[in-house]
Write a protein that holds these residues in place. Structure first.
Motif, PDB file in Angstrom:
ATOM      1  N   LEU A 152       0.804  -1.222   0.000  1.00 19.73           N
ATOM      2  CA  LEU A 152       0.000   0.000   0.000  1.00 19.73           C
ATOM      3  C   LEU A 152       0.841   1.279   0.000  1.00 19.73           C
ATOM      4  CD1 LEU A 152      -3.092  -0.731   2.279  1.00 19.73           C
ATOM      5  CD2 LEU A 152      -3.018  -0.421  -0.191  1.00 19.73           C
ATOM      6  N   PRO A 153       1.891   1.380   0.835  1.00 13.94           N
ATOM      7  CA  PRO A 153       2.685   2.615   0.779  1.00 13.94           C
ATOM      8  C   PRO A 153       3.256   2.893  -0.609  1.00 13.94           C
ATOM      9  CG  PRO A 153       3.210   1.372   2.752  1.00 13.94           C
ATOM     10  CD  PRO A 153       2.342   0.486   1.916  1.00 13.94           C
ATOM     11  N   PHE A 154       3.755   1.872  -1.289  1.00 17.13           N
ATOM     12  CA  PHE A 154       4.287   2.081  -2.637  1.00 17.13           C
ATOM     13  C   PHE A 154       3.179   2.506  -3.595  1.00 17.13           C
ATOM     14  CE2 PHE A 154       7.688  -0.753  -1.031  1.00 17.13           C
ATOM     15  CZ  PHE A 154       8.782   0.034  -1.371  1.00 17.13           C
ATOM     16  N   GLY A 155       2.023   1.841  -3.503  1.00 19.63           N
ATOM     17  CA  GLY A 155       0.910   2.209  -4.378  1.00 19.63           C
ATOM     18  C   GLY A 155       0.448   3.622  -4.144  1.00 19.63           C
ATOM     19  N   VAL A 156       0.352   4.043  -2.890  1.00 17.13           N
ATOM     20  CA  VAL A 156      -0.079   5.406  -2.568  1.00 17.13           C
ATOM     21  C   VAL A 156       0.929   6.425  -3.076  1.00 17.13           C
ATOM     22  CG1 VAL A 156      -0.480   7.004  -0.659  1.00 17.13           C
ATOM     23  CG2 VAL A 156      -1.494   4.723  -0.598  1.00 17.13           C
ATOM     24  N   LEU A 157       2.209   6.171  -2.877  1.00 16.25           N
ATOM     25  CA  LEU A 157       3.239   7.102  -3.351  1.00 16.25           C
ATOM     26  C   LEU A 157       3.207   7.234  -4.869  1.00 16.25           C
ATOM     27  CD1 LEU A 157       6.242   6.138  -1.037  1.00 16.25           C
ATOM     28  CD2 LEU A 157       4.848   8.195  -0.927  1.00 16.25           C
ATOM     29  N   ILE A 158       2.988   6.137  -5.565  1.00 19.05           N
ATOM     30  CA  ILE A 158       2.914   6.199  -7.028  1.00 19.05           C
ATOM     31  C   ILE A 158       1.723   7.032  -7.472  1.00 19.05           C
ATOM     32  CG2 ILE A 158       2.509   4.833  -9.117  1.00 19.05           C
ATOM     33  CD1 ILE A 158       4.089   2.577  -7.806  1.00 19.05           C
ATOM     34  N   MET A 159       0.565   6.831  -6.845  1.00 18.83           N
ATOM     35  CA  MET A 159      -0.620   7.589  -7.234  1.00 18.83           C
ATOM     36  C   MET A 159      -0.477   9.062  -6.879  1.00 18.83           C
ATOM     37  SD  MET A 159      -2.258   5.480  -8.894  1.00 18.83           S
ATOM     38  CE  MET A 159      -3.472   6.715  -9.344  1.00 18.83           C
ATOM     39  N   PHE A 160       0.217   9.373  -5.787  1.00 19.76           N
ATOM     40  CA  PHE A 160       0.483  10.770  -5.469  1.00 19.76           C
ATOM     41  C   PHE A 160       1.286  11.425  -6.596  1.00 19.76           C
ATOM     42  CE2 PHE A 160       0.142  10.698  -0.540  1.00 19.76           C
ATOM     43  CZ  PHE A 160      -1.203  10.420  -0.667  1.00 19.76           C
TER      44      PHE A 160
END
Length: 273
Positions: A152-160
């Motif tokens: 989740l942290p990687f996915g959130v950072l990518i979407m940011f």
């Protein structure tokens, strides 16, 4: 006749460094790939005692140790569960953080905090917590949650990063033309960020599929494929382990190629439109 431009010395240094990096990265993998084609009487080391696909066929037979099919099914299903959850949560988080809201900054740091915590500590903590509240750890409950703390942290950072580069003028134009919020999302926003969402999904699946440390204390009584392979390294005395490594590696590359193909197809359709 035009003279070819001479490349600087630094180019050759960087090229040599990259070649060594690729050799270091894929050298051990190539050794496993070659040894997986050992003859029926071959061992775990060089030289090859004949060449055959005997050990690949042995994967589908009943083994004295190891459960290839079931562990692969669990890893595949767990990876798909994590992939879908990561895409949905990352998308919703990216949409939510486009506007400032109370508590947004602490929530962001809380989301990415698990990246700096050692994976084995996260696994141990989740496993102990499940036991304390009376639930038996299992790959589809505690294991699923442990993997989400990683993906989740990687996915959130990518979407940011995606939304930071996304111009809201497209959505404003759609609303000016009478589109509802859902129509704007469905026909304007989603097609534009679809390649990024597919990338987030691939990232989430890959991280989950080969995750070991966060699964170690949370998988329960049934192993995922990485745990099964690790357990087999201590008691398997045939090249069937190398055959398994080759098959799983080819499967990973196939997933990547299919994903890249889907992204290219989406971009071509968008270019034609």
């Amino acid at each position: 006749m035009q003279q070819r431009e001479k490349r600087p010395f630094s180019f050759y240094v960087l090229a040599a460094f990259f070649a060594l990096f690729v050799l270091f990265l894929y050298g051990p993998m190539s050794a496993i790939f070659i040894l997986s084609f050992q003859g029926p009487n071959g061992g775990l080391t060089f030289p090859l005692n004949g060449v055959s696909v005997h050990w690949f066929g042995n994967l589908f037979e009943k083994q004295a140790v190891g459960d290839f099919g079931a562990s692969f099914s669990r890893s595949l299903l767990l990876g798909l569960m994590v992939m879908v959850s990561t895409v949905l949560v990352a998308l919703l988080a990216g949409l939510a953080f486009r506007r400032r809201f109370l508590g947004g900054t602490p929530l962001f740091y809380l989301t990415i905090a698990s990246l700096v915590v050692p994976s084995i500590i996260v696994s141990l903590g989740i496993g102990v917590l499940f036991q304390q509240i009376g639930f038996r750890p299992a790959w589809w409950t505690s294991g699923f949650g442990a993997h989400l703390t990683w993906t989740l942290p990687f996915g959130v950072l990518i979407m940011f990063a995606v939304f930071n580069r996304f111009s809201p003028s497209y959505e404003e134009a759609a609303r000016d033309l009478g589109a509802s919020p859902w129509q704007t999302f469905r026909h304007v926003l989603l097609p534009m960020i679809a390649p990024s969402l597919i990338g987030v999904g691939l990232f989430g699946f890959s991280l989950s599929y080969d995750e070991f440390a966060r699964t170690l204390m949370t998988a329960g009584t049934f192993n995922t494929l990485p745990l099964e392979i690790y357990g087999m390294t201590t008691n398997v005395t045939t090249p069937v382990l190398y055959a398994l490594g080759t098959v799983t590696t080819l499967f990973s590359f196939a997933v990547i190629l299919v994903t890249l193909g889907i992204i290219l197809l989406i971009r071509r359709k968008r270019a034609r439109a």
